[in-house]
Write a protein that holds these residues in place. Structure first.
Motif, PDB file in Angstrom:
ATOM      1  N   ARG A 212       0.840  -1.214   0.000  1.00  0.00           N
ATOM      2  CA  ARG A 212       0.000   0.000   0.000  1.00  0.00           C
ATOM      3  C   ARG A 212       0.871   1.259   0.000  1.00  0.00           C
ATOM      4  O   ARG A 212       0.616   2.198  -0.748  1.00  0.00           O
ATOM      5  CB  ARG A 212      -0.931  -0.002   1.213  1.00  0.00           C
ATOM      6  N   SER A 213       1.908   1.248   0.831  1.00  0.00           N
ATOM      7  CA  SER A 213       2.799   2.425   0.888  1.00  0.00           C
ATOM      8  C   SER A 213       3.483   2.657  -0.445  1.00  0.00           C
ATOM      9  O   SER A 213       3.613   3.793  -0.909  1.00  0.00           O
ATOM     10  CB  SER A 213       3.876   2.243   1.952  1.00  0.00           C
ATOM     11  N   MET A 214       3.927   1.559  -1.046  1.00  0.00           N
ATOM     12  CA  MET A 214       4.624   1.698  -2.333  1.00  0.00           C
ATOM     13  C   MET A 214       3.683   2.242  -3.400  1.00  0.00           C
ATOM     14  O   MET A 214       4.070   3.060  -4.226  1.00  0.00           O
ATOM     15  CB  MET A 214       5.221   0.352  -2.772  1.00  0.00           C
ATOM     16  N   GLU A 215       2.441   1.775  -3.341  1.00  0.00           N
ATOM     17  CA  GLU A 215       1.483   2.220  -4.357  1.00  0.00           C
ATOM     18  C   GLU A 215       1.108   3.679  -4.130  1.00  0.00           C
ATOM     19  O   GLU A 215       1.053   4.468  -5.068  1.00  0.00           O
ATOM     20  CB  GLU A 215       0.249   1.322  -4.284  1.00  0.00           C
ATOM     21  N   ARG A 216       0.882   4.010  -2.863  1.00  0.00           N
ATOM     22  CA  ARG A 216       0.454   5.379  -2.559  1.00  0.00           C
ATOM     23  C   ARG A 216       1.544   6.390  -2.914  1.00  0.00           C
ATOM     24  O   ARG A 216       1.281   7.433  -3.476  1.00  0.00           O
ATOM     25  CB  ARG A 216       0.090   5.479  -1.074  1.00  0.00           C
ATOM     26  N   THR A 217       2.786   6.062  -2.555  1.00  0.00           N
ATOM     27  CA  THR A 217       3.861   7.036  -2.776  1.00  0.00           C
ATOM     28  C   THR A 217       4.475   6.905  -4.172  1.00  0.00           C
ATOM     29  O   THR A 217       5.238   7.773  -4.572  1.00  0.00           O
ATOM     30  CB  THR A 217       4.986   6.818  -1.739  1.00  0.00           C
ATOM     31  N   GLN A 218       4.176   5.818  -4.865  1.00  0.00           N
ATOM     32  CA  GLN A 218       4.760   5.581  -6.207  1.00  0.00           C
ATOM     33  C   GLN A 218       6.288   5.668  -6.135  1.00  0.00           C
ATOM     34  O   GLN A 218       6.934   6.243  -7.021  1.00  0.00           O
ATOM     35  CB  GLN A 218       4.218   6.621  -7.206  1.00  0.00           C
ATOM     36  N   VAL A 219       6.822   5.137  -5.045  1.00  0.00           N
ATOM     37  CA  VAL A 219       8.253   5.342  -4.793  1.00  0.00           C
ATOM     38  C   VAL A 219       9.138   4.633  -5.836  1.00  0.00           C
ATOM     39  O   VAL A 219      10.176   5.175  -6.230  1.00  0.00           O
ATOM     40  CB  VAL A 219       8.608   4.940  -3.332  1.00  0.00           C
ATOM     41  N   LEU A 220       8.704   3.469  -6.284  1.00  0.00           N
ATOM     42  CA  LEU A 220       9.558   2.739  -7.238  1.00  0.00           C
ATOM     43  C   LEU A 220       9.669   3.461  -8.591  1.00  0.00           C
ATOM     44  O   LEU A 220      10.785   3.700  -9.071  1.00  0.00           O
ATOM     45  CB  LEU A 220       9.067   1.295  -7.381  1.00  0.00           C
TER      46      LEU A 220
END
Lengths: 235, 180
Positions: A212-220
């Motif tokens: 969820r965090s990765m998706e929300r922040t679009q960090v990748l």
């Protein structure tokens, strides 16, 4: 007693020797293998790129040195000229000020600060890029490890290393740039989730938090676009 | 897909082929690693290292032996070197008097036959133990063992013979039990 009897006994009883568990941890091991291979490929690519980079690095360093010396000499000459002019102009008004600016100590300091600042900034930028490349490799490995796998110990250890460096970067001039700072902060959040696994929560739950965090922040995707071309995963 | 096709697909960068190769062989490699290490963490490390190395060296696979045999060549080398390394590290970390041997951390007490057998196997030199485990425990043939260890099948037989002889001598006091 006959050898046959002993061999029969061995073949019957030795089956219990270090008996492996019924369930082989296939998924976890495969995730670790993928991660290790990606890390290895990065290291290999860095090694392969080494001489090329080194050659350009030497050219760059030599050019910086020549330009630095030229600027230093130019600045010293100009400063000396202006201080002489100032001294002549303000000789009667403020002799102490003119003396101070013309002192060798002051001239040395001003000449050496400029190249040091430039190198310092370049070092921070290089360290930040290397760090972002490592983080990108980690998150890609996590992403590739499959939706059903948890965060295994190896990924967690890897995340811990990157987390401490990310925090150092956040406290350094590398985080002066607002967009890089936001990226580092979002990365820090994801890394903390990978490192601090709650024993009470199940693997699936842990993974869903991270996802969820990765998706929300679009960090990748942001990490990938922040890296110069050819720098992704250190490849 | 046969070995050659699978290897070609992996070398062409097909992730699914990589996974298939892994799935085909992981159980056997892990079992061998576990039997030799007697510890799940070490067995995992050895298995992972085996596949990382095997994927890295897959271009060297010429198809002279089966892929499974070739993979076991990598696995036995990783396991034997890994065990040596672990022993060295433990010897440095732990005082010599209380140094537990790899795969010897359990059973010390009851000298019943099964425990005595396990202890005697643990005490074999790693080369003998590998041959013994592969043949008598995991059911590999001497040809497979010979290829994996880079020795002739006859050498594998000789090592197995010596390993059994040592075990028999260690278990002499229980002869009445194992012979019955």
């Amino acid at each position: 007693m006959s050898d046959e009897k002993f061999e029969e006994f061995l073949q019957r009883e030795a089956k219990a020797y270090n008996e492996p568990p019924a369930n082989v941890p296939c998924e976890e091991m495969f995730a670790a293998i993928v991660a290790a291979r990606r890390a290895g490929a990065g290291a290999h690519a860095r090694t392969a790129r080494g001489p090329h980079v080194t050659r350009f690095a030497w050219i760059g360093m030599a050019a910086t040195l020549v330009i630095g010396v030229a600027i230093g000499r130019f600045a010293l000459t100009k400063q000396a000229a202006s201080s002489v002019a100032l001294r002549h102009a303000d000789a009667s008004a403020s002799p102490r000020h003119a003396d101070a600016s013309a002192s060798p100590r002051h001239a040395d300091a001003s000449a050496s600060l400029t190249p040091m600042d430039t190198n310092g900034g370049a070092s921070y930028a290089e360290a930040a890029t290397a760090q972002l490349a490592r983080a990108e490799a980690l998150l890609s490995a996590y992403d590739a490890s499959g939706a059903n796998a948890g965060v295994d110990k190896q990924l967690s250890t890897w995340a811990r290393d990157i987390l401490s460096n990310t925090r150092l970067l956040l406290d350094s001039p590398a985080a002066d740039d607002p967009s890089r700072r936001r990226l580092l902060q979002d990365l820090e959040l994801v890394l903390v989730q990978m490192v601090q696994r709650s024993p009470a929560a199940g693997e699936a739950e842990e993974r869903s938090h991270i996802d969820r965090s990765m998706e929300r922040t679009q960090v990748l995707p942001r990490l990938r676009s922040a890296l110069p071309a050819g720098r992704n995963n250190g490849i | 897909m046969d070995d050659a096709q699978l290897v070609a697909a992996v070398l062409a960068g097909q992730a699914s082929a990589e996974r298939e190769l892994y799935d085909r062989h992981v159980d056997r490699v892990f079992r061998l690693a576990f039997r030799m290490a007697g510890d799940e963490t070490l067995a995992r490390d050895f298995t992972q290292d085996t596949f990382v190395r095997a994927f890295g060296k897959l271009a060297d696979f010429r198809g002279d032996a089966s892929l499974a045999t070739w993979l076991h060549t990598v696995a036995t080398s990783v396991i034997l070197n890994g065990l040596k390394k672990v022993r060295r590290i433990r010897a440095r970390e732990i005082d010599g008097d209380v140094l537990p041997d790899v795969a010897m951390t359990r059973r010390e007490a009851e000298p019943d036959l099964k425990l005595k057998l396990a202890r005697a196997i643990d005490a074999l030199p790693d080369g003998y133990r590998m041959v013994f485990v592969m043949h008598d425990v995991e059911g590999y043939t001497h040809e497979e063992i010979g290829t994996a260890l880079g020795v002739q099948p006859g050498t594998s037989k000789a090592q197995l013979f010596r390993a059994r002889a040592r075990l028999r001598s260690e278990l002499a006091e229980f002869e009445g039990e194992w012979a019955s």
